[in-house]
Scaffold this active site. Structure first.
Site, mmCIF file in Angstrom:
data_model
loop_
_atom_site.group_PDB
_atom_site.id
_atom_site.type_symbol
_atom_site.label_atom_id
_atom_site.label_comp_id
_atom_site.label_asym_id
_atom_site.label_seq_id
_atom_site.Cartn_x
_atom_site.Cartn_y
_atom_site.Cartn_z
ATOM 1 N N LYS A 186 -4.892 1.836 1.215
ATOM 2 C CA LYS A 186 -4.256 2.545 2.324
ATOM 3 C C LYS A 186 -3.679 3.857 1.800
ATOM 4 C CE LYS A 186 0.261 0.178 2.023
ATOM 5 N NZ LYS A 186 1.388 1.103 1.989
ATOM 6 N N HIS A 227 -6.408 -2.032 -13.171
ATOM 7 C CA HIS A 227 -7.158 -0.801 -13.410
ATOM 8 C C HIS A 227 -6.961 -0.308 -14.846
ATOM 9 C CE1 HIS A 227 -8.215 -0.406 -9.210
ATOM 10 N NE2 HIS A 227 -8.894 0.678 -9.496
HETATM 11 S S1 SF4 Z 1 3.817 -3.091 5.838
HETATM 12 FE FE1 SF4 Z 1 5.637 -2.501 4.660
HETATM 13 S S2 SF4 Z 1 5.866 -4.084 3.129
HETATM 14 FE FE2 SF4 Z 1 3.789 -4.231 3.913
HETATM 15 S S3 SF4 Z 1 2.513 -2.962 2.542
HETATM 16 FE FE3 SF4 Z 1 3.190 -1.638 4.243
HETATM 17 S S4 SF4 Z 1 5.065 -0.660 3.507
HETATM 18 FE FE4 SF4 Z 1 4.667 -2.444 2.169
#
Ligand code: SF4
Lengths: 280, 180
Positions: free
Chosen positions: B103, B38
């Site tokens: 996310k 980015h």
């Molecule tokens: S599951 Fe755990 S290791 Fe994988 S992206 Fe999410 S926080 Fe990070």
């Protein structure tokens, strides 16, 4: 006196790095299935189903469960009657990490200097703690810690008068602020007592316990249950999109502390809870 | 509601019809970019240079995969946390970016810009890196390969699972449940 060749340590560490990144902890898988039958929104059910499918694909295709294959944290328990041959134990563990991350096609996520931030290219160094004990025992508890969840962890020096209520409030605040970022459902490791650093260390250690196994002291086991219930009542849910399953377990470790203090550290782990115990 | 299938590139009218809470399966082309990529893109925009790919109608996926095994398309490839890209997003939306996949929460400004430009913020399941990788059929390096896991990749995806999380009406699935 017992002699251990460091090459055996190296091989065991590299094997553990690979296996824990590809194979889901069976207890986490069982918890996904149990929680899926309890969730009442379609979205939460679908997310848990996807995580179950993810574990199956990872195992079949030998792909990591998550692309953040973590930074290694290891707790070594070493009997004072053990002697090592073939080199240093510290180097053997670091070399095991190096080999495991290269040959297992795992992501290298460690930078050399925290401010200059150049990738070391081999996922070393890992963070290694040594604990001395009597006899000829040699064990390594090893974990790959993801940072989406590590970044959401917090410490707090409470006053003794804050007591259990203060601990509960701080844990709930930490989990609420973390929201969706640590990839819920999470596992919450809590260290209470000791000094600032000791509380942090035992909060990490708490994450190594078998999922949902209660603390041996009854009042601590009760606090774990209370916190799990209160955390799941927050409604954060799988991936933070709402639901009943915010945490799969709460594990607390305690240590004697000073008359003037009540240190608390909350170390959050995501559902990608990758840890193993090596016994040689 | 059942999962809705959508194809890339996205248009503003498709985006304006999507509602927060809808589960989608995306088929077509998406591009990976996380923090470092980015910053490079923004530098190119500031100095008036051309970008390594045309943003119009495209989706950027905040992801840094693990290395591919020989013979495999890609390693595990789940989303990374989006808030780190919040301050780097508006200029890309101005140039026609229509979708982001990551996310976690977005900033108030990103939420506003999503409404203004008729784009969508999708979330993918954090920690489902193997499942998501199985929906990627081709991966081609596009730019900044020196960034390793942070390079921009062009991914061909089939039924990539995502959730409409912030829509063009200002609805945010994360707020929705915290209010309840
Ligand atoms: S599951 Fe755990 S290791 Fe994988 S992206 Fe999410 S926080 Fe990070």
């Amino acid at each position: 006196m017992r002699t251990i060749n460091v090459n055996d340590v190296k091989a065991a560490v590299s094997h553990a790095c690979i296996e824990m990144n590809y194979e889901i902890d069976p207890k986490v898988l069982a918890a996904f299935k149990r929680q899926r039958s309890l969730e009442n929104s379609k979205l939460s059910v679908n997310i848990l189903s996807d995580l179950i499918e993810n574990a199956a694909i990872a195992e079949t295709y030998k792909a990591p469960l998550c692309q953040d294959t973590g930074m290694i944290v290891a707790f070594v328990r070493l009997g004072q009657d053990v002697h090592f041959e073939g080199g240093s134990i510290e180097n053997a563990i670091q070399e095991g990490i190096r080999i495991g991350y290269a040959s297992g096609y795992l992501r290298k996520s460690v930078v050399e200097d925290p401010l200059i931030r150049l990738n070391t290219g081999d996922n070393t160094p890992g963070v290694i703690y040594y604990e001395m004990t009597e006899g000829e025992c040699f064990e390594i508890e090893i974990a790959a810690k993801g940072f989406g969840s590590e970044n959401m962890s917090k410490s707090m020096m409470l006053k003794p008068s804050d007591g259990e209520e203060g601990v509960v409030a701080f844990v709930l605040e930490t989990v609420t602020k973390a929201g969706p970022n640590p990839c819920p459902p999470i596992i919450v490791g809590i260290g209470i007592g000791g000094t600032l650093d000791k509380a942090a260390q035992i909060s990490k250690k708490a994450l190594f316990r078998n999922l949902g196994e209660p603390h041996t002291a009854k009042h601590i086991a009760d606090l774990e249950q209370l916190l799990l219930k209160r955390i799941n009542e927050l409604g954060i849910g799988p991936q933070g999109l709402g639901g009943l399953t915010t945490a799969l377990a709460v594990h607390i470790e305690v240590f004697p502390t000073h008359i003037a203090g009540l240190p608390v550290v909350v170390n959050i782990n995501c559902h990608a809870s990758r840890h193993q115990k090596i016994v040689l | 509601m059942d999962k809705i299938k959508i194809n890339t590139p996205l248009t503003e009218s498709i985006c304006r019809k999507l509602e927060a809470g809808t589960e989608v399966l995306i088929t077509g082309t998406i591009y990976t970019a996380r923090d470092a990529a980015h910053m490079r893109l923004l530098n190119l925009i500031q100095t008036g240079e051309s970008l390594p790919f045309d943003l119009e109608g495209q989706i950027i996926y905040y992801a840094g995969p693990s290395p591919a095994r020989p013979g495999e398309v890609i390693g595990a490839c789940g989303p990374t946390t989006s808030y780190r890209m919040d301050d780097l997003t508006e200029p890309l939306l101005r140039l026609g970016l229509k979708g982001m996949i990551g996310k976690g929460q977005r900033s108030p400004n990103v939420i506003k810009q999503i409404q203004t430009h008729g784009a969508i913020y999708f979330t993918a399941i954090g920690g489902a890196g193997a499942l998501i990788a199985s929906r990627i059929i081709k991966s081609t390096p596009v730019a900044f390969s020196e960034l390793g896991a942070e390079a921009i990749l062009k991914l061909e995806v089939v039924d990539f699972p995502a959730i409409v999380t912030i829509d063009t009406h200002g609805q945010n699935l994360y707020d929705h449940h915290t209010k309840n």
